[in-house]
Design a protein around this motif. Structure first.
Motif, PDB file in Angstrom:
ATOM      1  N   ALA A 102      82.193   1.878  61.629  1.00  0.00           N
ATOM      2  CA  ALA A 102      82.894   1.512  60.397  1.00  0.00           C
ATOM      3  C   ALA A 102      82.420   2.339  59.210  1.00  0.00           C
ATOM      4  O   ALA A 102      83.188   2.610  58.280  1.00  0.00           O
ATOM      5  CB  ALA A 102      82.697   0.026  60.115  1.00  0.00           C
ATOM      6  N   GLN A 162      99.099  -0.596  59.309  1.00  0.00           N
ATOM      7  CA  GLN A 162      98.638  -1.756  58.540  1.00  0.00           C
ATOM      8  C   GLN A 162      99.713  -2.831  58.417  1.00  0.00           C
ATOM      9  O   GLN A 162      99.506  -3.819  57.726  1.00  0.00           O
ATOM     10  CB  GLN A 162      98.210  -1.305  57.144  1.00  0.00           C
ATOM     11  CG  GLN A 162      96.968  -0.434  57.130  1.00  0.00           C
ATOM     12  CD  GLN A 162      95.768  -1.109  57.755  1.00  0.00           C
ATOM     13  OE1 GLN A 162      95.216  -0.647  58.749  1.00  0.00           O
ATOM     14  NE2 GLN A 162      95.345  -2.237  57.183  1.00  0.00           N
ATOM     15  N   MET A 190      92.806  -1.703  60.284  1.00  0.00           N
ATOM     16  CA  MET A 190      91.510  -1.749  59.605  1.00  0.00           C
ATOM     17  C   MET A 190      91.597  -2.787  58.498  1.00  0.00           C
ATOM     18  O   MET A 190      92.694  -3.243  58.156  1.00  0.00           O
ATOM     19  CB  MET A 190      91.148  -0.370  59.040  1.00  0.00           C
ATOM     20  CG  MET A 190      92.095   0.153  57.979  1.00  0.00           C
ATOM     21  SD  MET A 190      91.574   1.751  57.296  1.00  0.00           S
ATOM     22  CE  MET A 190      93.043   2.742  57.603  1.00  0.00           C
ATOM     23  N   MET A 222      84.690   5.290  58.021  1.00  0.00           N
ATOM     24  CA  MET A 222      85.816   5.039  57.126  1.00  0.00           C
ATOM     25  C   MET A 222      85.334   4.744  55.713  1.00  0.00           C
ATOM     26  O   MET A 222      85.943   5.183  54.726  1.00  0.00           O
ATOM     27  CB  MET A 222      86.674   3.890  57.648  1.00  0.00           C
ATOM     28  CG  MET A 222      87.869   3.550  56.756  1.00  0.00           C
ATOM     29  SD  MET A 222      88.979   4.950  56.410  1.00  0.00           S
ATOM     30  CE  MET A 222      89.907   5.017  57.946  1.00  0.00           C
ATOM     31  N   TYR A 232      86.751   7.522  62.901  1.00  0.00           N
ATOM     32  CA  TYR A 232      86.700   6.057  62.904  1.00  0.00           C
ATOM     33  C   TYR A 232      87.832   5.487  63.754  1.00  0.00           C
ATOM     34  O   TYR A 232      87.623   4.582  64.572  1.00  0.00           O
ATOM     35  CB  TYR A 232      86.795   5.534  61.471  1.00  0.00           C
ATOM     36  CG  TYR A 232      87.178   4.075  61.374  1.00  0.00           C
ATOM     37  CD1 TYR A 232      86.246   3.071  61.620  1.00  0.00           C
ATOM     38  CD2 TYR A 232      88.485   3.702  61.046  1.00  0.00           C
ATOM     39  CE1 TYR A 232      86.607   1.727  61.543  1.00  0.00           C
ATOM     40  CE2 TYR A 232      88.851   2.372  60.964  1.00  0.00           C
ATOM     41  CZ  TYR A 232      87.909   1.385  61.215  1.00  0.00           C
ATOM     42  OH  TYR A 232      88.275   0.065  61.149  1.00  0.00           O
ATOM     43  N   ALA A 233      89.035   6.020  63.574  1.00  0.00           N
ATOM     44  CA  ALA A 233      90.190   5.517  64.328  1.00  0.00           C
ATOM     45  C   ALA A 233      90.036   5.762  65.822  1.00  0.00           C
ATOM     46  O   ALA A 233      90.591   5.015  66.641  1.00  0.00           O
ATOM     47  CB  ALA A 233      91.467   6.179  63.818  1.00  0.00           C
ATOM     48  N   TRP A 247      90.026  -1.546  52.842  1.00  0.00           N
ATOM     49  CA  TRP A 247      89.791  -0.151  53.217  1.00  0.00           C
ATOM     50  C   TRP A 247      91.102   0.623  53.234  1.00  0.00           C
ATOM     51  O   TRP A 247      91.181   1.746  52.739  1.00  0.00           O
ATOM     52  CB  TRP A 247      89.153  -0.067  54.603  1.00  0.00           C
ATOM     53  CG  TRP A 247      87.770  -0.610  54.704  1.00  0.00           C
ATOM     54  CD1 TRP A 247      87.046  -1.229  53.729  1.00  0.00           C
ATOM     55  CD2 TRP A 247      86.949  -0.584  55.867  1.00  0.00           C
ATOM     56  NE1 TRP A 247      85.817  -1.600  54.212  1.00  0.00           N
ATOM     57  CE2 TRP A 247      85.726  -1.212  55.524  1.00  0.00           C
ATOM     58  CE3 TRP A 247      87.117  -0.106  57.163  1.00  0.00           C
ATOM     59  CZ2 TRP A 247      84.687  -1.359  56.440  1.00  0.00           C
ATOM     60  CZ3 TRP A 247      86.082  -0.249  58.078  1.00  0.00           C
ATOM     61  CH2 TRP A 247      84.876  -0.875  57.715  1.00  0.00           C
ATOM     62  N   ALA A 248      92.111   0.012  53.829  1.00  0.00           N
ATOM     63  CA  ALA A 248      93.405   0.690  53.916  1.00  0.00           C
ATOM     64  C   ALA A 248      93.972   0.963  52.527  1.00  0.00           C
ATOM     65  O   ALA A 248      94.560   2.025  52.284  1.00  0.00           O
ATOM     66  CB  ALA A 248      94.378  -0.155  54.726  1.00  0.00           C
TER      67      ALA A 248
END
Length: 411
Positions: free
Chosen positions: A183, A118, A59, A186, A177-178, A63-64
């Motif tokens: 979007a 990530q 992502m 998230m 979301y995953a 966001w992460a």
């Protein structure tokens, strides 16, 4: 003559020592994440600033960063604290080791997998989020059972539990979301993490514990913690969240202005001028001062959007809240709990002072960075200050969690 009671065993196995009490295990998860997630974010900032290659990500990095700091870094400290204090607040049985060991393993493993997602292994996002949610639900189950046993009579416990329920909703949205969801799921999870989970639970703990701590050590202290002020803080935080989720930030001042005023009143009502000593109490009040300031900045940002259609504040209010308040209060409160539950004096000491002062510097740099003509060097500087300030504190804390209490007592 009666024989002296033998001292409790002092286990040499680090895992056994780690699982001797819920705060040990969960605080270690958070401590590891404080450094691991910020090392990743610092490199992400440098890569974005200098145009360096970066590993494939599950992502967007921003966001992460928000998600990891909320759910994988700060939340384990919250869970460790509540798994420890809920039975004491509610006069119910202690949380069994198998329960908090499960939370520990799932949150540690899940957070690690999300970080790997990530860092070039995006397929790890789904199992990582699923593990974190599973650990969260275990914690909710054992805490909810104790809340039910106590008849839901403790306002602070109910408030903290409701915040954890919001966190479960946020994690569920992140997992959706995953699994291929929009979007916006998230984005909602991140907003919920700040204003549905962390602000309410931090405010709840402060409302219960700061006057209690102050009353224990300050002569002539007057405890002021009306239920209405806690309910008001929770309602206004949720109002901010609702306006955020509805994407009408220009009206957010309707929640943020009264929130800033209420928080300032509460801070003054707790008489911070009396709490200059001891240091372990003073830092709690310094940390708390960031809370009304941050909501004042949020209100100014919202008013600028309403009056001018744009704002130059960028993410300054958010970082006043997250680094200034969440980070500072974390160091202050976790140091207190760590010392108190390891047989150490309730005093700051050189390493906690270094961490706390360093976080003040990091918060100021990050808040002011958005006003700079070239903000990227300042973003990196703030992240580097975070790592510099917290690395000695994390190393020292981890050593405490893995070794027996100084006084030989269990736990």
């Amino acid at each position: 003559m009666t024989a002296a009671t033998p001292a409790p065993p002092r286990p040499s196995d680090p895992l056994a020592m780690l699982l001797a009490a819920p705060h040990r295990a969960m605080f270690l998860v958070g401590a590891i994440a404080l450094l691991g997630n910020m090392v990743w974010w610092t490199w992400a900032l440098v890569a974005a600033w200098r145009g360096l290659p970066f590993a494939p990500q599950a992502m967007p990095a921003a966001w992460a960063h928000g998600f990891l700091m909320q759910y994988a870094t700060l939340a384990p400290f919250v869970l460790g604290f509540l798994l420890t204090v809920f039975p004491r607040w509610l006069n119910t049985p202690e949380v069994p080791r198998r329960a908090y060991a499960s939370v520990f393993g799932l949150m540690l493993g899940g957070g690690g997998l999300v970080l790997l997602a990530q860092s070039g292994m995006p397929d790890m996002l789904r199992p990582g989020l699923a593990a974190m949610l599973a650990g969260w639900l275990v914690a909710l189950s054992v805490l909810g059972t104790r809340l039910h046993q106590a008849g839901y009579r403790d306002l602070w416990a109910v408030s903290a539990f409701m915040a954890l329920l919001a966190g479960a909703v946020g994690l569920t949205l992140a997992l959706c979301y995953a699994l291929g969801g929009a979007a916006v799921l998230m984005q909602a999870a991140i907003s919920i993490g700040t204003f549905g989970l962390l602000v309410p639970v931090y405010a709840t703990v402060a409302h219960r514990m700061l006057p209690f701590f102050s009353n224990n050590v300050l002569a002539g202290y007057r405890m002021v913690r009306p239920a209405w002020s806690l309910v008001g803080m929770l309602a206004l935080s949720l109002a901010h969240l609702g306006l955020d989720l509805a994407d009408i930030s220009r009206w957010r001042w309707l929640a943020d202005l009264p929130m800033a005023a209420l928080l300032l009143w509460q801070w003054l009502a707790w008489q911070p001028w009396k709490a200059r000593r001891p240091g372990l109490l003073a830092v709690l009040y310094v940390a708390l001062a960031w809370l009304p300031l941050s909501f004042g900045l949020f209100a100014a940002d919202s008013l600028a959007l309403m009056l001018h259609g744009s704002s130059g504040w960028a993410r300054a209010p958010l970082h006043a809240l997250t680094i200034g308040f969440f980070g500072s209060m974390l160091v202050a409160m976790v140091t207190r709990v760590t010392h108190g539950h390891s047989g150490r004096p309730l005093a700051m000491g050189a390493v906690p002072w270094f961490a706390f002062i360093g976080l003040q510097a990091a918060a100021i740099v990050r808040v002011l960075a958005d006003a700079a003509a070239q903000p990227w060097p300042w973003y990196v500087a703030a992240a580097a200050l975070w790592l510099l300030a917290l690395t000695p504190w994390v190393v020292r804390s981890a050593w405490i969690y893995l070794t027996p209490r100084r006084d030989g007592k269990p736990g």
